[in-house]
Design an enzyme around this catalytic site. Structure first.
Site, short mmCIF file in Angstrom:
data_model
loop_
_atom_site.label_atom_id
_atom_site.label_comp_id
_atom_site.label_asym_id
_atom_site.label_seq_id
_atom_site.Cartn_x
_atom_site.Cartn_y
_atom_site.Cartn_z
N GLU A 1 122.60 101.49 1.71
CA GLU A 1 122.62 100.56 2.85
C GLU A 1 124.03 100.08 3.17
O GLU A 1 124.25 99.50 4.23
CB GLU A 1 121.67 99.37 2.58
CG GLU A 1 122.20 98.30 1.63
CD GLU A 1 122.08 98.65 0.14
OE1 GLU A 1 122.05 99.85 -0.21
OE2 GLU A 1 122.04 97.71 -0.66
N HIS B 1 124.42 102.05 -3.39
CA HIS B 1 123.97 101.29 -2.21
C HIS B 1 124.07 102.11 -0.93
O HIS B 1 125.06 102.02 -0.20
CB HIS B 1 124.81 100.02 -2.07
CG HIS B 1 124.51 99.00 -3.12
ND1 HIS B 1 123.36 98.23 -3.09
CD2 HIS B 1 125.18 98.63 -4.22
CE1 HIS B 1 123.35 97.43 -4.15
NE2 HIS B 1 124.42 97.65 -4.86
N CYS C 1 119.56 99.25 -6.70
CA CYS C 1 120.34 98.42 -7.63
C CYS C 1 119.41 97.46 -8.36
O CYS C 1 118.62 97.89 -9.19
CB CYS C 1 121.44 97.69 -6.86
SG CYS C 1 122.73 97.01 -7.91
#
Lengths: 766, 230
Positions: free
Chosen positions: B205, B203, B86
Site C-alpha cells: 500500500e 507494504h 505487516c
C-alpha cells in the site's frame, strides 16, 4: 483564606529552598507575593514554574528580539506550537524541543519521551502530526559510552514514532567531543490542520470544568523540569528516576481522542501536561485566559494510593492532557475518551476569582494570587563577555597549518571526510525509523537536502529540515547563528520549496557564565538577522541551558527547524545525480575559507579559525535562483555545500542513491584558490545542481546577479570520479568513496555490543 | 467490491491501505472498528499495519481476541478473502489463519527500507496480475518480521506453493544480504492452503504512486479486483 501546611510537611528552611533550586532572592519574591510563608506544596510549584525550563528567566529578553510576524503566521511563540498558513484553508503546526538531560542518563526513555512530548505539543493545537525530525549531537563514536547513547537514543526515537505511526523523515546527526558528556536530543514534530480547527490552550468560561485526560498520574518524572535546569554531573546518574517512561500506544490513543475532542466542539482548551506536569499546564492555561482556576488533587486519577498533592502536581507521567470542557458537556467528553479506553476525570473548575488554588479535598494546600505565579517569575540579564580562549582560537592563522603528506592525493582527504561520522551516511540510524507510514513521504531521510512530505488533497508538499553547525557558533556566535538559518533555508530550497518559517531549539551551557551568555545573545542575534533577511519568522521553540558536564559546555547549538512550501509536488527534486551526461553546475562561488571547517577538525584535529562569512543577501538570491530554476523544470538534483565543502557535496550527490552510485568528472582549473580551500573549504551560499540544460541555469543565475559555473558532467553508474585541480588531474573509483561514506558508521557501531555493561554506567537498567 | 479495513486502536497504516484501494483502484471501503462485530458487508478484509494493542507482549497476541477478529475468522473460514499486511500478517498468524510465526528481526532492530521481492506464486487471487519470478520494489517497516515455522510446516508451504513472496537481491537471487530480518528461506509473504488468506510483511500500500518511488504494490490490489471480475 490561604494555604496551610499538610500534617507532616517539613519546615520551610533555607536548605529546603536551596534543594528546590530557588535562590534566596527568588524565595523572598515568593514570600512577598504570598504575604506569608509558603507551604511545601507551594515551594514545589514555584520551583517547577520558575525553573529555567519553564520560565525562560535568563533568555526571554534576548528572545524578544527575534522576528515573529508575517502574514502567513497564524500563531507565533507562546503557544504549544507555532502555526503557519499554507493556503487552501490548511495550516502547518510545528515545534522543536530538547530532551537532552533525560537522554544523557537514560537514552532510550529520554529520547522516546522527547518524541512523545513534541507530538503532544502539535496535536494539542488541533493538528494531526504528519512528520517527525530529530537533531542529535553526540561525542566521538570511538567511545563505548557514546555508542551506548547513540544506540539507545536511536532506538528510543524509533520505537516511539514507529508505534504512533508518524514518519521520521529528516534530521541531522553530528559527532564532536564537545558533546561527549552531554548529548543533545532535539525532536521536531510537524502537523497538518484545517485553519478552522486551530485551538489554543487558553482557559475560558467561569464554571467550565477542568478535566484530566489520558494516562494516570504516577510518581515518575517528579522535578524533571528542575533536572533539566542544572548542569550534568556525576550526581546526575542518581537522577535517572526523574526520567519519565514512555508508552507510545497510549500516546496514539490520546492523539486520536484529542483530535476527536477538538473537532467535537465540547471543549474550549487543551494542553499537554509536559514539563512540570499538572502544575505548569493548569497555571499556563489560566494565565493565558486571565481567569482563576481551582484543582482538587484527590480527583486526579493516580496509579498508586498515598500520593501527596506535591507529587501529583509535579509528576511528569507521560501521555496526559489537561482539558477545559464546556460546562454540561462532561459526559460527551467522557464518551469520547471511553471509546479510546482512556480515563477522563473532572479535577477542577475555571473560577472568576483571580487565584490559582490547589485543594486536597476541602483543604487548601496551595494558593497564589491571580496569574502572578507565572508573570512574577524573575527575569535575569546576565553579564555577557566573550571568552578569551575563543578569541584566540578564532584569530589563529589556519592557512599556516601545513598539509599532511597524504593530502597530495585529494581523494585520500575526501575519503577521510566522507568517513567522518558527521558527514558519513546515516543509514544505520534512518533504517530504524519508519519513514514511509502515512504514504506521503516523497523525499525521505538521506535522499535529499530536506524531507518532502505531500499534503493530501492538494498539489502541495512541505519541505522540512533541521540544521546547526555548533563549531561555527562556538568560534563566532553571530555568524554561526546566521549560517544555521541560512543553511536550513538553502536545504529547504534545494527541494524546490520556498522557506516559510522556523522553530528553534537553543542548546547552550550555563547562562550564568558570561562567555556562555555572550554566545547565546550573539547567536540569537545572528539567527534574527538571517530570519529577517530570508523572510522566515520564528514561530516558537525551546531554550535548553545548562548543557554542561564537568569541565566543559557543549558547542553552542541553536538548532533551526524549518518548514518550506512547494506548490507543485511533482516539481520537487532530490539530492542525488540521476542522469548520465547531465551538466554539473555550481550556484555561488568558492572563496578562500578554511576556518572552523570539518577538514581542519578531521584531518588536522584543529577547531580554530573564523567560520566562513555569511552574506545574507547572497543567500536570499541563491534561494530565488534555485526556486526559479527548479520551478522551470531545469534541475534534476540539488545539494548544498556544507560540511566538507564542494568535494564532499559532489561526492554525496554521486552516492546518495546507495544502489546506484555514479561517477562524475569536474574541471576546477578555472579557480585559483589553494586547492584545499577550493575542495574542502566551507564557503557559504553554494549549491551543486545537475541539469540537462546548463546554459538555461546559468541564465537564471545571471538574471539575478548570482555567480554560477559549469563544473563538469555526471557519469554512469559505477564509473570513475575525476577532478581537474590546477594542472593536475586526479581520478579514483566511485566504489572507494562509496565504501568510505556508507560503511563508516556501521563499522564503528559494530565494534562492541552496544548494550554491554562496560558501556552502560553502573546502575543502569538498560 | 467493498474493502473492509480493520481498525485496532494502535493501527497506523489504515489510511495508507484506504488510499491504495480507494485511490488508484476506485473501490469502496469501510473502516471496521475493533470493538464491533459487524463486517458491514465488506467483500475483502484488510488487516493493516500498526501496533494493534501496543504489541508490548507479542505482536498481534491480543488482537486475535478482539470482537472484530471473531468475525474476520468466520469470514475467512467461509472462504472470504483476507489480506494481512505487516501487523496484519502477525495477527493472522496469531489467529491461526496462517501457519508460522513472526519473531523479532534477527538484527534486533526495526528496519525501514525498500526491499526487492520476487513473486513466487502468481497463481493466487492476490497475485494474478504479476508474473512468476517478477521482481517488485516495496518498502518494509517492522521490528518483528522474521518468519519462522517448523520443518514440516515449511515443507508443506513449499510443496503447496504457499510461499508467495521472497526477499531477493536486485538480480532476483535469494541471498542473506537481501534478507532484511532473518526470515526463514527469505520468506516475505505466504498464503493459506485454501488460497483466500494472505499475509506479507512488506507494504504494497506504500508502493502505489510513482512520486513515492514505486507502483509495484498496486498489483496485489488489482489482482483482487481481477479475481472477483473473473
Amino acid at each position: 483564606m490561604g494555604a496551610t501546611p499538610r500534617p507532616g510537611d517539613p519546615a520551610i528552611t533555607p536548605a529546603l529552598v536551596a534543594d528546590h533550586g530557588l535562590t534566596a532572592d527568588e524565595y523572598d519574591r515568593l514570600v512577598a507575593m504570598l504575604g506569608r510563608t509558603p507551604t511545601l506544596t507551594e515551594v514545589g510549584i514555584i520551583s517547577a514554574l520558575w525553573s529555567e525550563h519553564c520560565s525562560y528567566k535568563h533568555s526571554r529578553p534576548v528572545l524578544r528580539t527575534l522576528p515573529t510576524k508575517a502574514p502567513h503566521v497564524l500563531q507565533g511563540p507562546g503557544e504549544n506550537a507555532g502555526v503557519i498558513s499554507i493556503g487552501d484553508g490548511l495550516a502547518i503546526a510545528f515545534k522543536i524541543e530538547s530532551h537532552n538531560h533525560p537522554s544523557a542518563v537514560e537514552p532510550y526513555q529520554g529520547a522516546a519521551t522527547g518524541v512523545g512530548g513534541i507530538l503532544r505539543d502539535v496535536f494539542t493545537m488541533g493538528a494531526r502530526p504528519i512528520a517527525l525530525l530529530n537533531s542529535l549531537r553526540f561525542g566521538s563514536l570511538e567511545s563505548p559510552r557514546v555508542r551506548w547513547l547513540v544506540a539507545g537514543v536511536v532506538k528510543g526515537i524509533g520505537d516511539y514514532g514507529n508505534c504512533v505511526g508518524i514518519p521520521t523523515v529528516a534530521g541531522e546527526v553530528v559527532f564532536d567531543p564537545s558533546y561527549e558528556g552531554n548529548p543533545l536530543v532535539n525532536a521536531m514534530c510537524v502537523g497538518l490542520l484545517k485553519e478552522s480547527d486551530l485551538i489554543r490552550a487558553k482557559a475560558q468560561g467561569v464554571g467550565n470544568p477542568v478535566i484530566a485526560v489520558g494516562a494516570r498520574t504516577g510518581r515518575d518524572g517528579i522535578h524533571g523540569a528542575a533536572f533539566a535546569s542544572e548542569d550534568l554531573s556525576e550526581a546526575s546518574e542518581a537522577k535517572r528516576p526523574q526520567v519519565q517512561v514512555g508508552d507510545p500506544f497510549t500516546e496514539k490513543l490520546l492523539l486520536e481522542a484529542s483530535l476527536e475532542l477538538i473537532t467535537s466542539g465540547h471543549i474550549v482548551a487543551i494542553q499537554d501536561m509536559g514539563a512540570a506536569g499538572l502544575t505548569s499546564s493548569s497555571a499556563e492555561m489560566a494565565e493565558r485566559g486571565d481567569v482563576g482556576v481551582t484543582i482538587d488533587t484527590t480527583k486526579v486519577p493516580v496509579r498508586e494510593p498515598g500520593m501527596t498533592p506535591y507529587e501529583i502536581l509535579l509528576s511528569e507521567s507521560q501521555e496526559r492532557m489537561l482539558v477545559v470542557a464546556r460546562r454540561g458537556h462532561e459526559n460527551e467528553v467522557r464518551a469520547i475518551l471511553e471509546k479510546w479506553d482512556l480515563v477522563a476525570e473532572v479535577i477542577g473548575e475555571v473560577i472568576a476569582e483571580p487565584v490559582y488554588r490547589v485543594t486536597e479535598g476541602s483543604k487548601v494546600v496551595a494558593e497564589f494570587p491571580g496569574s502572578r505565579l507565572v508573570t512574577d517569575c524573575p527575569v535575569y540579564h546576565p553579564e555577557a563577555r566573550e571568552g578569551e580562549e575563543v578569541q584566540r582560537l578564532r584569530a589563529m592563522d589556519v592557512h599556516a597549518i601545513a598539509e599532511r603528506p597524504e593530502e597530495s592525493d585529494p581523494f585520500w582527504t575526501l575519503e577521510q571526510l566522507l568517513s567522518s561520522p558527521t558527514i558519513a551516511s546515516k543509514t544505520w540510524i534512518h533504517r530504524q525509523y519508519d519513514s514511509t507510514v502515512r504514504g506521503q513521504t516523497v523525499v525521505g531521510p538521506g535522499h535529499g537536502d530536506a524531507a518532502v512530505v505531500r499534503i493530501p488533497g492538494t498539489t502541495k508538499a512541505i519541505a522540512l529540515k533541521t540544521d546547526c553547525n555548533g563549531r561555527y557558533v562556538y568560534l563566532e556566535p553571530r555568524t554561526g547563528g546566521r549560517i544555521a538559518v541560512a543553511e536550513c533555508a538553502r536545504n529547504v530550497a534545494c527541494t524546490g520549496a520556498r522557506p516559510m518559517a522556523i522553530t528553534n531549539c537553543l542548546n547552550f551551557g550555563n547562562p550564568k557564565r558570561p562567555e556562555i551568555f555572550f554566545q547565546f545573545r550573539e547567536a540569537v542575534g545572528g539567527m534574527g538577522d538571517a530570519c529577517t533577511a530570508l523572510g522566515t519568522p520564528v514561530t516558537g521553540g525551546n531554550v535548553s541551558f545548562y548543557n554542561e558536564s564537568p569541565g566543559r559546555a557543549v558547542f553552542p547549538t541553536p538548532t533551526i527547524g524549518m518548514v518550506g512550501l512547494i506548490d507543485h509536488v511533482e516539481q520537487s527534486v532530490g539530492g542525488a545525480f540521476t542522469t548520465s551526461g547531465d551538466a554539473i553546475v555550481l550556484l555561488g562561488e568558492p572563496t578562500d575559507e578554511l576556518g572552523a571547517s570539518e577538514y581542519l577538525s578531521r584531518i588536522h584535529g584543529v577547531t580554530a579559525g573564523a567560520p566562513p562569512r555569511c552574506d545574507l543577501e547572497r543567500e536570499r538570491l541563491l534561494v530565488d535562483v534555485l526556486l526559479s530554476a527548479i520551478g522551470a523544470g531545469l534541475v534534476r538534483s540539488a545539494h548544498d555545500c556544507s560540511d566538507g565543502g564542494l568535494a564532499v557535496a559532489l561526492a554525496e550527490s554521486a552516492m546518495m542513491n546507495a544502489d546506484a552510485p555514479r561517477g562524475f568528472s569536474v574541471d576546477l582549473s578555472a579557480f585559483t584558490l589553494p586547492s584545499r580551500a577550493l575542495l574542502f573549504g566551507e564557503a557559504q551560499g553554494r549549491v551543486v545542481v545537475s541539469t540537462p540544460d546548463p546554459q538555461a541555469v546559468l541564465q537564471v543565475a545571471a538574471q539575478r546577479g548570482l555567480p554560477a559555473f559549469v563544473l563538469g558532467t555526471v557519469g554512469g553508474i559505477g564509473e570513475d570520479v575525476a577532478f581537474q585541480v590546477g594542472s593536475k588531474r586526479h581520478t579514483t573509483s566511485i566504489a572507494r568513496l562509496a565504501t568510505a561514506f556508507h560503511d563508516s558508521i556501521p563499522n564503528l557501531m559494530a565494534r562492541v555490543a552496544v548494550s554491554s555493561d562496560d558501556a552502560a554506567p553502573a546502575g543502569s537498567t538498560r | 467490491m467493498k474493502f473492509g479495513i480493520v481498525l485496532f486502536p494502535g493501527t497506523n497504516r489504515d489510511g495508507d491501505a484506504w488510499d491504495a484501494v480507494t485511490g488508484p483502484l476506485g473501490a469502496s471501503a469501510v473502516r471496521l472498528w475493533h470493538k464491533d462485530h459487524d463486517l458491514q458487508g465488506a467483500d475483502v478484509i484488510i488487516l493493516p499495519g500498526g501496533f494493534s494493542y501496543g504489541d508490548y507482549l507479542r505482536a498481534g497476541a491480543i488482537a486475535r481476541f478482539s470482537p472484530i477478529m471473531q468475525e474476520v475468522v468466520a469470514h475467512a473460514r467461509a472462504g472470504g478473502p483476507v489480506i494481512g499486511i505487516c501487523n496484519g500478517f502477525q495477527i493472522l498468524c496469531e489467529a491461526h489463519l496462517l501457519p508460522g510465526a513472526l519473531l523479532r528481526n534477527a538484527s534486533l532492530q526495526f528496519r525501514s527500507m525498500p526491499v526487492t521481492l520476487r513473486v513466487e506464486n502468481a497463481n493466487t487471487r492476490f497475485t494474478n496480475q504479476y508474473k512468476a519470478g517478477q521482481l517488485l520494489r516495496v518498502p518494509i517497516a517492522h521490528g518483528d518480521g522474521r518468519f519462522a515455522i517448523d520443518a514440516d510446516g515449511l515443507r508443506a508451504l513449499e510443496d503447496a506453493g504457499q510461499v508467495v513472496f521472497r526477499y531477493v537481491d536486485r538480480n532476483g537471487q535469494v541471498t542473506d544480504a537481501a534478507n532484511p530480518n532473518g526470515s526463514l528461506d527469505n520468506i516475505a509473504g505466504i498464503i493459506n492452503a485454501g488460497g483466500n488468506v494472505m499475509g506479507l510483511m512488506p507494504h504494497p500500500e506504500n508502493a502505489i504512486d510513482p512520486l513515492l518511488g514505486s507502483t509495484d504494490g498496486l498489483g496485489i490490489f488489482t489482482s483482487i479486483l481481477a479475481h472477483v471480475a473473473a
